[in-house]
Design a protein around this motif. Structure first.
Motif, PDB file in Angstrom:
ATOM      1  N   UNK A   1       3.860 -20.391   3.560  1.00  0.00           N
ATOM      2  CA  UNK A   1       4.128 -18.997   3.933  1.00  0.00           C
ATOM      3  C   UNK A   1       2.909 -18.121   3.654  1.00  0.00           C
ATOM      4  N   UNK A   2       2.460 -17.365   4.663  1.00  0.00           N
ATOM      5  CA  UNK A   2       1.316 -16.479   4.428  1.00  0.00           C
ATOM      6  C   UNK A   2       1.725 -15.311   3.528  1.00  0.00           C
ATOM      7  N   UNK A   3       0.769 -14.737   2.816  1.00  0.00           N
ATOM      8  CA  UNK A   3       1.099 -13.571   1.998  1.00  0.00           C
ATOM      9  C   UNK A   3       1.474 -12.399   2.899  1.00  0.00           C
ATOM     10  N   UNK A   4       2.413 -11.615   2.439  1.00  0.00           N
ATOM     11  CA  UNK A   4       2.859 -10.452   3.206  1.00  0.00           C
ATOM     12  C   UNK A   4       2.789  -9.223   2.304  1.00  0.00           C
ATOM     13  N   UNK A   5       2.138  -8.182   2.804  1.00  0.00           N
ATOM     14  CA  UNK A   5       2.130  -6.949   2.012  1.00  0.00           C
ATOM     15  C   UNK A   5       3.562  -6.451   1.829  1.00  0.00           C
ATOM     16  N   UNK A   6       3.853  -5.976   0.658  1.00  0.00           N
ATOM     17  CA  UNK A   6       5.166  -5.410   0.366  1.00  0.00           C
ATOM     18  C   UNK A   6       5.068  -3.903   0.551  1.00  0.00           C
ATOM     19  N   UNK A   7       5.914  -3.389   1.398  1.00  0.00           N
ATOM     20  CA  UNK A   7       5.907  -1.950   1.636  1.00  0.00           C
ATOM     21  C   UNK A   7       6.945  -1.302   0.742  1.00  0.00           C
ATOM     22  N   UNK A   8       6.781  -0.060   0.500  1.00  0.00           N
ATOM     23  CA  UNK A   8       7.698   0.644  -0.369  1.00  0.00           C
ATOM     24  C   UNK A   8       7.213   0.710  -1.802  1.00  0.00           C
ATOM     25  N   UNK A   9       5.998   0.257  -2.047  1.00  0.00           N
ATOM     26  CA  UNK A   9       5.446   0.359  -3.402  1.00  0.00           C
ATOM     27  C   UNK A   9       5.221   1.831  -3.720  1.00  0.00           C
ATOM     28  N   UNK A  10       5.608   2.211  -4.900  1.00  0.00           N
ATOM     29  CA  UNK A  10       5.428   3.592  -5.318  1.00  0.00           C
ATOM     30  C   UNK A  10       4.156   3.698  -6.145  1.00  0.00           C
ATOM     31  N   UNK A  11       3.335   4.708  -5.853  1.00  0.00           N
ATOM     32  CA  UNK A  11       2.135   4.901  -6.674  1.00  0.00           C
ATOM     33  C   UNK A  11       2.529   5.046  -8.147  1.00  0.00           C
ATOM     34  N   UNK A  12       1.809   4.340  -8.996  1.00  0.00           N
ATOM     35  CA  UNK A  12       2.066   4.409 -10.425  1.00  0.00           C
ATOM     36  C   UNK A  12       3.136   3.463 -10.923  1.00  0.00           C
ATOM     37  N   UNK A  13       3.948   2.917 -10.006  1.00  0.00           N
ATOM     38  CA  UNK A  13       4.989   1.965 -10.405  1.00  0.00           C
ATOM     39  C   UNK A  13       4.415   0.552 -10.334  1.00  0.00           C
ATOM     40  N   UNK A  14       4.783  -0.326 -11.268  1.00  0.00           N
ATOM     41  CA  UNK A  14       4.251  -1.687 -11.229  1.00  0.00           C
ATOM     42  C   UNK A  14       4.817  -2.476 -10.054  1.00  0.00           C
ATOM     43  N   UNK A  15       4.026  -3.438  -9.592  1.00  0.00           N
ATOM     44  CA  UNK A  15       4.464  -4.360  -8.547  1.00  0.00           C
ATOM     45  C   UNK A  15       4.169  -3.896  -7.135  1.00  0.00           C
ATOM     46  N   UNK A  16       4.042  -4.875  -6.253  1.00  0.00           N
ATOM     47  CA  UNK A  16       3.879  -4.667  -4.815  1.00  0.00           C
ATOM     48  C   UNK A  16       2.561  -4.011  -4.403  1.00  0.00           C
ATOM     49  N   UNK A  17       1.553  -4.090  -5.248  1.00  0.00           N
ATOM     50  CA  UNK A  17       0.253  -3.504  -4.923  1.00  0.00           C
ATOM     51  C   UNK A  17      -0.826  -4.560  -4.722  1.00  0.00           C
ATOM     52  N   UNK A  18      -0.546  -5.838  -4.991  1.00  0.00           N
ATOM     53  CA  UNK A  18      -1.556  -6.877  -5.029  1.00  0.00           C
ATOM     54  C   UNK A  18      -2.436  -6.983  -3.798  1.00  0.00           C
ATOM     55  N   UNK A  19      -1.841  -7.062  -2.615  1.00  0.00           N
ATOM     56  CA  UNK A  19      -2.664  -7.231  -1.413  1.00  0.00           C
ATOM     57  C   UNK A  19      -3.422  -5.957  -1.062  1.00  0.00           C
ATOM     58  N   UNK A  20      -2.905  -4.816  -1.428  1.00  0.00           N
ATOM     59  CA  UNK A  20      -3.662  -3.576  -1.225  1.00  0.00           C
ATOM     60  C   UNK A  20      -4.899  -3.560  -2.118  1.00  0.00           C
ATOM     61  N   UNK A  21      -4.740  -4.038  -3.343  1.00  0.00           N
ATOM     62  CA  UNK A  21      -5.874  -4.122  -4.259  1.00  0.00           C
ATOM     63  C   UNK A  21      -6.905  -5.105  -3.707  1.00  0.00           C
ATOM     64  N   UNK A  22      -6.451  -6.271  -3.270  1.00  0.00           N
ATOM     65  CA  UNK A  22      -7.348  -7.274  -2.677  1.00  0.00           C
ATOM     66  C   UNK A  22      -8.109  -6.661  -1.507  1.00  0.00           C
ATOM     67  N   UNK A  23      -7.401  -5.956  -0.639  1.00  0.00           N
ATOM     68  CA  UNK A  23      -8.000  -5.360   0.549  1.00  0.00           C
ATOM     69  C   UNK A  23      -9.107  -4.365   0.188  1.00  0.00           C
ATOM     70  N   UNK A  24      -8.929  -3.650  -0.892  1.00  0.00           N
ATOM     71  CA  UNK A  24      -9.923  -2.650  -1.292  1.00  0.00           C
ATOM     72  C   UNK A  24     -11.124  -3.239  -2.027  1.00  0.00           C
ATOM     73  N   UNK A  25     -10.938  -4.387  -2.669  1.00  0.00           N
ATOM     74  CA  UNK A  25     -12.009  -4.966  -3.491  1.00  0.00           C
ATOM     75  C   UNK A  25     -13.015  -5.796  -2.708  1.00  0.00           C
ATOM     76  N   UNK A  26     -12.618  -6.337  -1.572  1.00  0.00           N
ATOM     77  CA  UNK A  26     -13.490  -7.293  -0.883  1.00  0.00           C
ATOM     78  C   UNK A  26     -13.879  -6.796   0.505  1.00  0.00           C
ATOM     79  N   UNK A  27     -14.879  -7.457   1.080  1.00  0.00           N
ATOM     80  CA  UNK A  27     -15.284  -7.126   2.438  1.00  0.00           C
ATOM     81  C   UNK A  27     -14.285  -7.650   3.465  1.00  0.00           C
ATOM     82  N   UNK A  28     -13.750  -8.841   3.176  1.00  0.00           N
ATOM     83  CA  UNK A  28     -12.749  -9.429   4.076  1.00  0.00           C
ATOM     84  C   UNK A  28     -11.947 -10.464   3.318  1.00  0.00           C
ATOM     85  N   UNK A  29     -10.745 -10.734   3.841  1.00  0.00           N
ATOM     86  CA  UNK A  29      -9.879 -11.734   3.246  1.00  0.00           C
ATOM     87  C   UNK A  29      -8.966 -12.266   4.326  1.00  0.00           C
ATOM     88  N   UNK A  30      -8.354 -13.403   4.044  1.00  0.00           N
ATOM     89  CA  UNK A  30      -7.436 -13.991   5.013  1.00  0.00           C
ATOM     90  C   UNK A  30      -6.774 -15.232   4.454  1.00  0.00           C
TER      91      UNK A  30
END
Length: 160
Positions: A104-133
Motif C-alpha cells: 500500500x502506498x503512503x497516503x496523506x491524512x487530511x484533517x490534521x489540526x495544526x499543533x495536534x499530534x499525528x497525521x503530519x508525517x508526509x507533509x513534513x517529508x514534502x517540505x524537507x526534501x526536493x522530491x519523494x515518491x
C-alpha cells in the motif's frame, strides 16, 4: 498531495537505477531493521554516522535529513508493519530509501489540526526534501526521498 514531488523518471527494475549517470560517484549504505526494536532511533543513528563519514553533517539541512529519516521510518512502523531496510545513497543527492513489506502506498491524512499530534508525517517529508515518491519492491514497496548534497554542504551551521 502527490506521492512524487517532481517528475523524475526511474528506470524499470531496481529502485536505485537512474536514467542518467550521476556526476558524483555514489556511495551507499544499508541497514537491516526487520524486527528490530527502536527502528527510528537506530535509523537516525545510522544516518548521523553516514552524514558524518560523508562530511555532510553539521548544517541545519543535515538536521533536516535526520528528521526526514525519522518520519519515513516512523511511517513504515506505524502504517506498514515496520521498516525492513533503510538505505542511504550519496551522489548529487542524498537519497533516503525505506523498504517495508506493505504494497500500500503512503497516503496523506487530511484533517490534521495544526499543533495536534499525528497525521503530519508526509507533509513534513514534502517540505524537507526536493522530491519523494514510492516504488513497488517485492514483497512491498520502497518510499524514497532526496535532498541535494549541495544543500547539505552549504546549509547554515547547526547552533549548538
Amino acid at each position: 498531495m502527490n506521492s512524487v514531488k517532481s517528475s523524475a523518471s526511474q528506470a524499470e527494475g531496481s529502485p536505485h537505477q537512474r536514467t542518467r549517470p550521476p556526476s558524483t560517484p555514489v556511495r551507499r549504505r544499508l541497514l537491516a531493521l526487520a524486527g528490530a526494536r527502536g527502528q527510528v532511533a537506530k535509523g537516525r543513528d545510522f544516518t548521523r554516522r553516514a552524514l558524518r563519514d560523508w562530511e555532510l553533517d553539521g548544517t541545519e539541512t543535515s538536521a533536516d535529513a535526520l528528521l526526514l529519516v525519522s518520519e519515513l521510518v516512523a511511517n513504515a512502523a506505524l502504517h506498514a508493519g515496520g521498516c525492513q531496510y533503510l538505505a542511504l545513497s550519496r551522489g548529487d543527492v542524498l537519497r533516503v530509501e525505506v523498504f517495508d513489506a506493505s504494497p500500500e502506498p503512503p497516503r496523506p491524512r487530511f484533517g490534521a489540526r495544526p499543533g495536534a499530534p499525528g497525521n503530519h508525517g508526509l507533509r513534513i517529508v514534502d517540505r524537507l526534501c526536493e522530491r519523494w515518491g514510492t516504488e513497488a519492491h517485492a514483497p512491498g514497496k520502497v518510499v524514497w526521498a532526496e535532498i541535494g548534497t549541495s544543500r547539505l554542504v552549504a546549509g547554515s551551521p547547526v547552533r549548538r
